[in-house]
Design an enzyme around this catalytic site. Structure first.
Site, mmCIF file in Angstrom:
data_model
loop_
_atom_site.group_PDB
_atom_site.id
_atom_site.type_symbol
_atom_site.label_atom_id
_atom_site.label_comp_id
_atom_site.label_asym_id
_atom_site.label_seq_id
_atom_site.Cartn_x
_atom_site.Cartn_y
_atom_site.Cartn_z
ATOM 1 N NE ARG A 200 9.688 25.609 19.158
ATOM 2 C CZ ARG A 200 10.372 24.972 20.111
ATOM 3 N NH1 ARG A 200 11.682 24.948 20.096
ATOM 4 N NH2 ARG A 200 9.733 24.344 21.062
ATOM 5 C CE1 TYR A 201 13.762 27.731 16.653
ATOM 6 C CE2 TYR A 201 13.383 25.365 16.645
ATOM 7 C CZ TYR A 201 13.815 26.500 17.301
ATOM 8 O OH TYR A 201 14.282 26.411 18.582
ATOM 9 N NE ARG B 263 15.808 24.619 12.946
ATOM 10 C CZ ARG B 263 16.324 25.360 13.929
ATOM 11 N NH1 ARG B 263 16.749 24.787 15.030
ATOM 12 N NH2 ARG B 263 16.393 26.661 13.812
ATOM 13 C CB CYS C 129 6.579 5.998 24.506
ATOM 14 S SG CYS C 129 8.329 5.705 24.772
ATOM 15 C CB CYS D 102 10.310 9.438 30.714
ATOM 16 S SG CYS D 102 11.103 8.322 29.538
ATOM 17 C CB CYS E 89 7.206 12.421 29.076
ATOM 18 S SG CYS E 89 6.867 12.565 27.305
ATOM 19 N NE ARG F 67 6.224 16.403 21.407
ATOM 20 C CZ ARG F 67 7.405 16.155 20.840
ATOM 21 N NH1 ARG F 67 7.916 14.938 20.873
ATOM 22 N NH2 ARG F 67 8.061 17.107 20.199
ATOM 23 C CG ASP G 222 10.247 21.994 28.183
ATOM 24 O OD1 ASP G 222 11.018 22.956 28.047
ATOM 25 O OD2 ASP G 222 10.289 20.975 27.459
ATOM 26 C CG ASP H 43 12.057 24.243 23.868
ATOM 27 O OD1 ASP H 43 11.927 25.208 23.087
ATOM 28 O OD2 ASP H 43 11.988 23.054 23.495
ATOM 29 C CE LYS I 250 14.793 22.002 21.688
ATOM 30 N NZ LYS I 250 13.809 22.053 20.566
HETATM 31 C C1 LIG Z 1 13.753 21.279 19.531
HETATM 32 C C2 LIG Z 1 12.887 21.517 18.358
HETATM 33 C C3 LIG Z 1 13.411 21.541 17.069
HETATM 34 C C4 LIG Z 1 14.866 21.257 16.769
HETATM 35 O O1 LIG Z 1 15.713 22.139 17.421
HETATM 36 P P1 LIG Z 1 17.281 22.055 17.231
HETATM 37 O O2 LIG Z 1 17.765 23.142 18.126
HETATM 38 O O3 LIG Z 1 17.560 22.292 15.791
HETATM 39 O O4 LIG Z 1 17.721 20.690 17.668
HETATM 40 C C5 LIG Z 1 12.561 21.832 16.031
HETATM 41 N N1 LIG Z 1 11.251 22.081 16.233
HETATM 42 C C6 LIG Z 1 10.711 22.051 17.464
HETATM 43 C C7 LIG Z 1 9.262 22.321 17.611
HETATM 44 C C8 LIG Z 1 11.514 21.744 18.569
HETATM 45 O O5 LIG Z 1 10.963 21.682 19.784
#
Ligand SMILES: *Cc1c(COP(=O)(O)O)cnc(C)c1O
Length: 389
Positions: A112-113, A116, A125, A129, A132, A134, A293, A330, A337
Site C-alpha cells: 500500500r505504501y 513498506r 491461525c 478472533c 479479525c 482478515r 475496520d 485505517d 492509517k
Molecule cells: C498497517 C500496514 C502497514 C504498516 O503500517 P505502520 O503504520 O508502518 O505500522 C503496512 N502496510 C499495510 C498494508 C498495512 O495495513
C-alpha cells in the site's frame, strides 16, 4: 497446571498443555464445543450455520481457559464465541475494506505504501478472533504459501529497492512450518535495502507456548527485528504470556502491541490503562489502538470515533506518554492509517491559548509568541520564521 480463570475444555497433562503443537491439534472447532466449555447452553442455536461456514470457529484450549464460564460478555468469550450479529451486514461493510486483495502485486504480498510491504505467508491461525479484519481468509481453511511462492515474495522485495520495511503477518506467521519460516526470515534479512523487518503474531496472547527456544534462536539470528503482537485486555497478560514476552525482550527483540478497540471488550480508559500498565511493566510498548475496520461480520464490535477519542483522552496524565497507544483509523481502500488525537486545546483568544489539563482543575493559559503570528500576518505571502527543530 491450574489456569487462572476456569474453563478447561480438554484434559491435558502439564507437558501437553505446555506444548504448542498439542494446543493447535486440540483447538476447539465448533460453536457447540466452545459454548459448552463456556457453560452457555443454547448459545449455538442462535448462530446461523451459513455464518459458521463463512467464519468458522477455532480457539486454542489455552486461550479459551482465560474466559470465565457462564458469561457471554466476558472479554475473552466475546473475542472467540461467534455471535448471531456476525451475519448482519451493516451499511458500508465489505469483506476486504482495506483493498488488500487489490493491492497485491504477487501472491502473499500487500503493498500500500511505497516503502513498506506486508508478506502474508499463511492465512492459518489456531484461534479465530471474531473481530479479525482478515476473517475473509478463514473459509479456505487457512492456506499457506508454498516454498516457491515464498521465494517469489522475497524476490519481489529484492527487486523493489523502494521497500525498506517488510512486515510478515497472517493468519499467524508462526504457524508456517518452522523450516519455511526460517527460510523466509533468513532470505529477507539478506536483502541489502531492507532496513526494517517485523513479525506480527498473536501467539503471545493465544498460544504463548509457541515462543519456544527454537523460535527464539531463529528470531535472534535475524535481528534487528521488531515483534508486533495484539493484546486487547489485561486478563490476557497471564504468567505464561508474560514469560513469552519477557523471553522475546530478553532476546533483544523489541515488542510493540497493537490493540483493537472493541465494544464490550476494552472500550473504557480504565481497561486500556490496566492493559498498558501490564505491558509497560514487561518492556512492551503500546503502539496502535485501532478503530475496528468496516469488515463484514464485525459490526457488533464497532465503537464510535468520539467515544474512542474519549477512551484515549482518559489515559493522559495517568501513565507514561509512551504508554498511550496512538488511536488510528485505517482508511478504506488502502488509503493509509491516520491518527486521531484527543485535543486538549479548549479555546483561543488572539495569542492566548486555553488548555484543559489532564490533571483536572480549571483551564490553563499558554501564551503564544505574539511576534511570530504578527510577522506572518503583516507580510502577506511571507512565511513566519521556521519552527525550532
Ligand atoms: C498497517 C500496514 C502497514 C504498516 O503500517 P505502520 O503504520 O508502518 O505500522 C503496512 N502496510 C499495510 C498494508 C498495512 O495495513
Amino acid at each position: 497446571m491450574r489456569t487462572p480463570r476456569g474453563a478447561r475444555p480438554r484434559r491435558a497433562t502439564s507437558a501437553e498443555w505446555s506444548d504448542w503443537r498439542w494446543q493447535v491439534r486440540n483447538r476447539l472447532r465448533t460453536v457447540e464445543e466452545v459454548a459448552a466449555a463456556l457453560r452457555l447452553p443454547g448459545w449455538a442455536q442462535n448462530v446461523e450455520r451459513g455464518l459458521l461456514r463463512r467464519f468458522p470457529v477455532a480457539v486454542t484450549p489455552y486461550y479459551l481457559s482465560l474466559a470465565r464460564p457462564g458469561k457471554a460478555n466476558d472479554p475473552i468469550a466475546r473475542q472467540i464465541l461467534p455471535a448471531a450479529e456476525e451475519g448482519v451486514a451493516l451499511a458500508g461493510e465489505t469483506p476486504d475494506p482495506l483493498a488488500e486483495d487489490a493491492l497485491s502485486p504477487v501472491p502473499g504480498v500487500v503493498r500500500r505504501y511505497p516503502d513498506r510491504a506486508l508478506i502474508v505467508p499463511t492465512s492459518f491461525c489456531a484461534t479465530h478472533c471474531r473481530h479479525c479484519f482478515r476473517k475473509r481468509g478463514w473459509a479456505g481453511g487457512g492456506v499457506a504459501l508454498k516454498k516457491s511462492e515464498l521465494l517469489r515474495a522475497v524476490e519481489f522485495v529484492r527487486s523493489t529497492p523502494a521497500i525498506r520495511d517488510v512486515l510478515v503477518t497472517g493468519g499467524d506467521p508462526l504457524h508456517l512450518g518452522p523450516r519455511l519460516l526460517a527460510m523466509l526470515l533468513t532470505e529477507l534479512r539478506k536483502v541489502p535495502h531492507l532496513e526494517v523487518l517485523r513479525v506480527a503474531s498473536r501467539a503471545p496472547v493465544t498460544l504463548p507456548q509457541r515462543i519456544d527456544e527454537e523460535l527464539l534462536a531463529l528470531l535472534r539470528a535475524v535481528r534487528p527485528l521488531w515483534f508486533l503482537t495484539h493484546f486487547n485486555h489485561r486478563v490476557e497478560v497471564t504468567p505464561l504470556a508474560a514469560s513469552a514476552l519477557r523471553r522475546l525482550v530478553d532476546a533483544g527483540i523489541p515488542v510493540q502491541n497493537q490493540t483493537v478497540l472493541l465494544k464490550g471488550v476494552n472500550d473504557t480508559s480504565a481497561k486500556q490503562l490496566a492493559l498498558a500498565r501490564a505491558l509497560l511493566a514487561l518492556g512492551v510498548r503500546p503502539y496502535y489502538l485501532h478503530l475496528p475496520d468496516p469488515v463484514a461480520g464485525t459490526g457488533h464490535f464497532r465503537v464510535p470515533l468520539d467515544r474512542a477519542v474519549d477512551v484515549v483522552r482518559g489515559m493522559f496524565g495517568k501513565i507514561a506518554g509512551f504508554g498511550i497507544p496512538r488511536l488510528v483509523v485505517d482508511l478504506p481502500g488502502g488509503k493509509g492509517k491516520v491518527p486521531v488525537m484527543p485535543s486538549f486545546l479548549r479555546r483561543r483568544d488572539g495569542d492566548d491559548l486555553w488548555f484543559e489539563s489532564p490533571l483536572g482543575g480549571g483551564e490553563v493559559l499558554y501564551r503564544e509568541r505574539a511576534a511570530n503570528r504578527g510577522d506572518a500576518r503583516s507580510r502577506p505571502g511571507v512565511a513566519g520564521p521556521p519552527e525550532p527543530g
